[in-house]
Write an enzyme that holds these catalytic residues in place. Structure first.
Site, PDB file in Angstrom:
ATOM      1  N   ASN A  73     -28.131 -15.423  36.715  1.00 18.13           N
ATOM      2  CA  ASN A  73     -27.658 -14.683  37.732  1.00 18.13           C
ATOM      3  C   ASN A  73     -26.551 -13.714  37.087  1.00 18.13           C
ATOM      4  O   ASN A  73     -25.431 -14.444  37.126  1.00 18.13           O
ATOM      5  CB  ASN A  73     -27.175 -15.218  39.015  1.00 18.13           C
ATOM      6  CG  ASN A  73     -26.535 -14.265  40.209  1.00 18.13           C
ATOM      7  OD1 ASN A  73     -26.465 -12.870  39.749  1.00 18.13           O
ATOM      8  ND2 ASN A  73     -26.053 -14.500  41.371  1.00 18.13           N
ATOM      9  N   ALA A  76     -22.866  -8.413  38.490  1.00 16.91           N
ATOM     10  CA  ALA A  76     -22.768  -6.888  38.300  1.00 16.91           C
ATOM     11  C   ALA A  76     -23.323  -6.698  36.910  1.00 16.91           C
ATOM     12  O   ALA A  76     -23.739  -5.608  36.660  1.00 16.91           O
ATOM     13  CB  ALA A  76     -21.241  -6.504  38.060  1.00 16.91           C
ATOM     14  N   GLU A  97     -34.702 -14.658  36.514  1.00 23.92           N
ATOM     15  CA  GLU A  97     -33.518 -13.925  37.132  1.00 23.92           C
ATOM     16  C   GLU A  97     -33.254 -14.610  38.560  1.00 23.92           C
ATOM     17  O   GLU A  97     -34.303 -14.481  39.362  1.00 23.92           O
ATOM     18  CB  GLU A  97     -33.632 -12.371  37.137  1.00 23.92           C
ATOM     19  CG  GLU A  97     -32.736 -11.552  37.722  1.00 23.92           C
ATOM     20  CD  GLU A  97     -33.431 -10.151  37.641  1.00 23.92           C
ATOM     21  OE1 GLU A  97     -34.486  -9.856  37.504  1.00 23.92           O
ATOM     22  OE2 GLU A  97     -32.340  -9.241  37.955  1.00 23.92           O
ATOM     23  N   HIS A  99     -30.695 -14.134  42.343  1.00 20.11           N
ATOM     24  CA  HIS A  99     -29.255 -13.295  43.064  1.00 20.11           C
ATOM     25  C   HIS A  99     -29.456 -13.856  44.460  1.00 20.11           C
ATOM     26  O   HIS A  99     -30.388 -14.260  44.910  1.00 20.11           O
ATOM     27  CB  HIS A  99     -29.806 -11.618  42.951  1.00 20.11           C
ATOM     28  CG  HIS A  99     -29.782 -10.891  41.811  1.00 20.11           C
ATOM     29  ND1 HIS A  99     -28.957 -10.687  41.276  1.00 20.11           N
ATOM     30  CD2 HIS A  99     -31.112 -10.582  41.269  1.00 20.11           C
ATOM     31  CE1 HIS A  99     -29.104 -10.134  39.729  1.00 20.11           C
ATOM     32  NE2 HIS A  99     -30.593  -9.947  39.882  1.00 20.11           N
TER      33      HIS A  99
HETATM   34  C1  DQA Z   1     -25.571 -10.483  42.839  1.00 22.77           C
HETATM   35  C2  DQA Z   1     -25.981  -9.134  43.174  1.00 22.77           C
HETATM   36  C3  DQA Z   1     -25.316  -7.873  42.119  1.00 22.77           C
HETATM   37  O1  DQA Z   1     -25.625  -6.819  42.680  1.00 22.77           O
HETATM   38  C4  DQA Z   1     -23.661  -8.041  42.232  1.00 22.77           C
HETATM   39  O2  DQA Z   1     -23.032  -7.228  41.401  1.00 22.77           O
HETATM   40  C5  DQA Z   1     -23.182  -9.466  42.263  1.00 22.77           C
HETATM   41  C6  DQA Z   1     -23.917 -10.794  42.763  1.00 22.77           C
HETATM   42  C7  DQA Z   1     -26.197 -11.722  43.731  1.00 22.77           C
HETATM   43  O3  DQA Z   1     -26.311 -12.685  43.425  1.00 22.77           O
HETATM   44  O4  DQA Z   1     -26.564 -11.161  44.827  1.00 22.77           O
HETATM   45  O5  DQA Z   1     -22.088  -9.890  41.724  1.00 22.77           O
HETATM   46  O6  DQA Z   1     -26.136 -10.617  41.365  1.00 22.77           O
END
Ligand code: DQA
Length: 145
Positions: A73, A76, A97, A99
């Site tokens: 993760n 940003a 990946e 999120h």
């Molecule tokens: C993130 C989504 C990214 O866009 C954001 O900048 C984050 C967290 C997520 O886990 O949802 O810091 O990676």
């Protein structure tokens, strides 16, 4: 099997940062959740968080030979970092990946992912569950050989 989970900038602020988006659970809760997910999947895990792009690049480089797979993760840096993409390609380890939120359903600048081209799969928008899905995915792939 040994998996390295990498967490990028501001994920250490979970529980404090934008709770409407990221929830009330803390980064320590996330680490405990990842460790429990790894136990359930029968794999070893190490978790690393940094707010610094170069520190993440260093950790990816040193994972080569020491880990079997990566869960990333990049937070940003997902949307900006050619350096992290290049490090993932150089390490040559299977990577997934993840999120917490679904960046594809957020601001346009979050729609691009520099991690995706180096990833076997992406799990997003499932909160902490994105990490358990990624760990299970990699454990099953490793078992199949
Ligand atoms: C993130 C989504 C990214 O866009 C954001 O900048 C984050 C967290 C997520 O886990 O949802 O810091 O990676």
């Amino acid at each position: 099997m040994k998996i390295l989970v990498l967490n990028g900038p501001n994920l250490n602020m979970l529980g404090v940062r934008e709770p409407a988006l990221y929830g009330n659970r803390t980064y320590a809760d996330l680490v405990r959740f990842i460790e429990a997910s790894a136990r359930d999947a029968g794999v070893e895990v190490e978790v690393f968080q940094s707010n610094h792009e170069g520190a993440l690049v260093d950790r990816i480089q040193s994972a080569r030979g020491a880990f079997d797979a990566l869960v990333v993760n990049a937070a940003a840096y997902t949307h900006t970092s050619v350096a992290i993409l290049d490090a993932l390609k150089a390490a040559g380890l299977p990577a997934v990946e993840v999120h917490l939120t679904d960046p594809g359903r957020r601001e346009r600048f979050r729609h691009i992912s520099f991690v995706k081209p180096a990833a076997l799969a992406t799990f997003a928008g499932m909160g902490f569950g994105s990490y358990s899905r990624a760990i299970r995915y990699l454990a099953e792939r490793f078992r199949r050989g």
